[in-house]
Design an enzyme around this catalytic site. Structure first.
Site, PDB file in Angstrom:
ATOM      1  N   ASP A  44       0.841  -1.199   0.000  1.00 37.60           N
ATOM      2  CA  ASP A  44       0.000   0.000   0.000  1.00 37.60           C
ATOM      3  C   ASP A  44       0.873   1.245   0.000  1.00 37.60           C
ATOM      4  OD1 ASP A  44      -2.605   1.479   0.480  1.00 37.60           O
ATOM      5  OD2 ASP A  44      -1.404   2.174   2.180  1.00 37.60           O
ATOM      6  N   TYR A  49       2.847   9.934  -0.663  1.00 39.73           N
ATOM      7  CA  TYR A  49       3.990   9.426   0.116  1.00 39.73           C
ATOM      8  C   TYR A  49       5.322   9.657  -0.609  1.00 39.73           C
ATOM      9  CZ  TYR A  49       0.380   6.650   2.568  1.00 39.73           C
ATOM     10  OH  TYR A  49      -0.724   6.225   3.246  1.00 39.73           O
ATOM     11  N   LYS A  74      -2.988   5.656  -3.962  1.00 37.86           N
ATOM     12  CA  LYS A  74      -4.051   6.615  -3.642  1.00 37.86           C
ATOM     13  C   LYS A  74      -3.819   7.930  -4.388  1.00 37.86           C
ATOM     14  CE  LYS A  74      -3.662   4.827   1.083  1.00 37.86           C
ATOM     15  NZ  LYS A  74      -2.234   4.582   1.233  1.00 37.86           N
ATOM     16  N   HIS A 107      -7.690   9.328  -1.550  1.00 40.52           N
ATOM     17  CA  HIS A 107      -6.993   9.346  -0.256  1.00 40.52           C
ATOM     18  C   HIS A 107      -7.848   9.940   0.862  1.00 40.52           C
ATOM     19  CE1 HIS A 107      -2.574   9.327   1.270  1.00 40.52           C
ATOM     20  NE2 HIS A 107      -3.379   9.169   2.295  1.00 40.52           N
TER      21      HIS A 107
HETATM   22  P1  NDP Z   1       1.381   1.094  11.839  1.00 39.10           P
HETATM   23  O1  NDP Z   1       0.267   0.777  12.761  1.00 39.10           O
HETATM   24  O2  NDP Z   1       1.654   0.180  10.720  1.00 39.10           O
HETATM   25  O3  NDP Z   1       2.678   1.282  12.726  1.00 39.10           O
HETATM   26  C1  NDP Z   1       3.893   1.652  12.155  1.00 39.10           C
HETATM   27  C2  NDP Z   1       4.814   2.180  13.250  1.00 39.10           C
HETATM   28  O4  NDP Z   1       5.063   1.172  14.219  1.00 39.10           O
HETATM   29  C3  NDP Z   1       6.144   2.622  12.737  1.00 39.10           C
HETATM   30  O5  NDP Z   1       6.602   3.667  13.559  1.00 39.10           O
HETATM   31  C4  NDP Z   1       7.021   1.370  12.904  1.00 39.10           C
HETATM   32  O6  NDP Z   1       8.364   1.775  13.079  1.00 39.10           O
HETATM   33  C5  NDP Z   1       6.447   0.753  14.157  1.00 39.10           C
HETATM   34  N1  NDP Z   1       6.392  -0.732  14.128  1.00 39.10           N
HETATM   35  C6  NDP Z   1       6.130  -1.518  13.070  1.00 39.10           C
HETATM   36  N2  NDP Z   1       6.107  -2.801  13.437  1.00 39.10           N
HETATM   37  C7  NDP Z   1       6.360  -2.836  14.763  1.00 39.10           C
HETATM   38  C8  NDP Z   1       6.467  -3.877  15.701  1.00 39.10           C
HETATM   39  N3  NDP Z   1       6.301  -5.152  15.329  1.00 39.10           N
HETATM   40  N4  NDP Z   1       6.722  -3.550  16.984  1.00 39.10           N
HETATM   41  C9  NDP Z   1       6.881  -2.254  17.356  1.00 39.10           C
HETATM   42  N5  NDP Z   1       6.795  -1.212  16.511  1.00 39.10           N
HETATM   43  C10 NDP Z   1       6.531  -1.510  15.225  1.00 39.10           C
HETATM   44  O7  NDP Z   1       1.127   2.593  11.336  1.00 39.10           O
HETATM   45  P2  NDP Z   1       1.125   3.404   9.960  1.00 39.10           P
HETATM   46  O8  NDP Z   1       0.593   4.721  10.325  1.00 39.10           O
HETATM   47  O9  NDP Z   1       2.399   3.314   9.235  1.00 39.10           O
HETATM   48  O10 NDP Z   1      -0.003   2.683   9.086  1.00 39.10           O
HETATM   49  C11 NDP Z   1       0.281   1.572   8.241  1.00 39.10           C
HETATM   50  C12 NDP Z   1       0.046   1.915   6.799  1.00 39.10           C
HETATM   51  O11 NDP Z   1      -1.290   2.408   6.606  1.00 39.10           O
HETATM   52  C13 NDP Z   1       0.902   3.055   6.271  1.00 39.10           C
HETATM   53  O12 NDP Z   1       2.231   2.689   6.043  1.00 39.10           O
HETATM   54  C14 NDP Z   1       0.139   3.431   5.041  1.00 39.10           C
HETATM   55  O13 NDP Z   1       0.366   2.504   4.008  1.00 39.10           O
HETATM   56  C15 NDP Z   1      -1.290   3.363   5.554  1.00 39.10           C
HETATM   57  N6  NDP Z   1      -1.778   4.665   6.073  1.00 39.10           N
HETATM   58  C16 NDP Z   1      -2.801   5.268   5.396  1.00 39.10           C
HETATM   59  C17 NDP Z   1      -3.332   6.462   5.823  1.00 39.10           C
HETATM   60  C18 NDP Z   1      -4.452   7.057   5.076  1.00 39.10           C
HETATM   61  O14 NDP Z   1      -4.780   8.227   5.323  1.00 39.10           O
HETATM   62  N7  NDP Z   1      -5.085   6.350   4.161  1.00 39.10           N
HETATM   63  C19 NDP Z   1      -2.796   7.169   7.007  1.00 39.10           C
HETATM   64  C20 NDP Z   1      -1.747   6.432   7.681  1.00 39.10           C
HETATM   65  C21 NDP Z   1      -1.280   5.241   7.232  1.00 39.10           C
HETATM   66  P3  NDP Z   1       9.575   1.175  12.194  1.00 39.10           P
HETATM   67  O15 NDP Z   1       9.284   1.453  10.745  1.00 39.10           O
HETATM   68  O16 NDP Z   1      10.756   1.936  12.716  1.00 39.10           O
HETATM   69  O17 NDP Z   1       9.617  -0.278  12.497  1.00 39.10           O
END
Ligand code: NDP
Length: 293
Positions: A44, A49, A74, A107
């Site tokens: 995704d 982004y 998106k 989006h």
């Molecule tokens: P997530 O819930 O996926 O969490 C990601 C965060 O948690 C990062 O800081 C990552 O850090 C950390 N993390 C990942 N795995 C672990 C783990 N196993 N243990 C502890 N920490 C962890 O949040 P997102 O906001 O990134 O959402 C996921 C996806 O959803 C996005 O990447 C995007 O594709 C989508 N999205 C869409 C939006 C929209 O408006 N449509 C808005 C926000 C997100 P690190 O990378 O350092 O591991």
């Protein structure tokens, strides 16, 4: 891997995917390469982004058959409008280096300019009719936005990607989607957004209930949250740039939460949104140019 989810037009979508929001463009190809190697088959991304090219590079370099990877992107609000959104598709497809995007979604709604939102959606309908996308949908649409869209749309969105994690579950949006055949896809599925502001006490990763359930299964908090989505029929797209976490977040197919554990997580909803209020999204506040290349 568990069975794929079936969208309202019969297209199959992996139950668990990989997100790249906030993944720096220079690190995206590497993170996606690790994810593909781990077994993820849905990526995704989004025009906003600024890392679609890295996603495309990794998919091409992986050698995996194009048909075996589900690519989702998106359209940003600055590209809404019928012709503008058709052009936004060309920009995204060029950066992703594909002829077909599997799922292409709006989006955000633009509540103050809903006619523009509808025109953008009608462009998605055209792309679908032309075979340039396999499914279309929306993101961050609340019930009233979905009602307004359904009144005008010829094609029911296949997906609504919204903030869903144990602390913010948006049950009324999910229920409306279920009634209309719109699959809920969870962004911040493991509650990443609850920890971005550095307040550990508010982070889902430190939640005592989730940690207790994780301990009972010898799993991590993230794994329990992802299992909770899968068992609730919600598609999830966790993000990480760290190989160990990318693997951890995919290692969720060898255990099952009990009905009681699912209910205990259901009960953690605080009703507090982490992301921006969908009703306040405007071009003035959130508009930004999406480059051609
Ligand atoms: P997530 O819930 O996926 O969490 C990601 C965060 O948690 C990062 O800081 C990552 O850090 C950390 N993390 C990942 N795995 C672990 C783990 N196993 N243990 C502890 N920490 C962890 O949040 P997102 O906001 O990134 O959402 C996921 C996806 O959803 C996005 O990447 C995007 O594709 C989508 N999205 C869409 C939006 C929209 O408006 N449509 C808005 C926000 C997100 P690190 O990378 O350092 O591991």
């Amino acid at each position: 891997m568990t069975n794929p989810l079936i969208l309202n037009n019969g297209i199959e979508m992996p139950a668990l995917g990989f997100g790249v929001f906030q993944t720096p463009p220079a690190e995206t190809a590497e993170a996606v390469a690790v994810a593909l190697d781990t077994g993820y088959r849905l990526i995704d991304t989004a025009a906003a982004y600024a890392n679609e090219r890295g996603v495309g590079d990794a998919i091409r370099a992986s050698g995996i058959d194009r048909d075996d990877v589900f690519i989702e992107s998106k359209v940003w609000i600055s590209d809404y409008g019928y012709d503008q959104t058709l052009h936004a598709y060309e920009k995204s497809a060029r950066k992703l280096q594909v002829d077909v995007i599997d799922l292409f979604i709006l989006h955000q709604a633009l509540p103050g300019e809903f006619d523009k939102t509808v025109a953008a959606y009608q462009a998605l309908e055209k792309l679908l009719a032309d075979g340039k996308v396999r499914a279309i949908g929306v993101s961050n649409f609340m019930v009233d936005h979905l009602e307004q869209l359904l009144a005008e749309a010829a094609v029911v969105p296949a997906v609504n990607q919204i903030e869903v994690h144990p602390y913010f579950q948006q049950r009324e949006v999910q229920a409306f989607g279920a009634q209309h055949g719109i699959l809920t896809q969870a962004w911040s599925p493991i509650g990443g957004i609850t920890s971005y502001r550095g307040d550990d006490a508010k982070s889902t990763f430190n939640d005592p209930t989730i940690l207790e359930i994780a301990g009972a299964h010898d799993k991590t908090a993230a794994q329990v949250m992802l299992r909770w989505h899968i068992q609730n029929g919600v598609q999830a797209i966790p993000k990480s740039v760290k190989p160990a976490r990318i693997a951890e977040n995919f290692d969720v197919f060898d255990f099952e939460l009990t009905a009681e554990e699912v209910s205990r997580i259901d009960a953690l909803d605080t009703g507090v949104r982490g992301g921006p209020e969908p009703e306040v999204i405007t071009l003035e506040a959130f508009g930004r140019d999406i480059p051609e290349e």
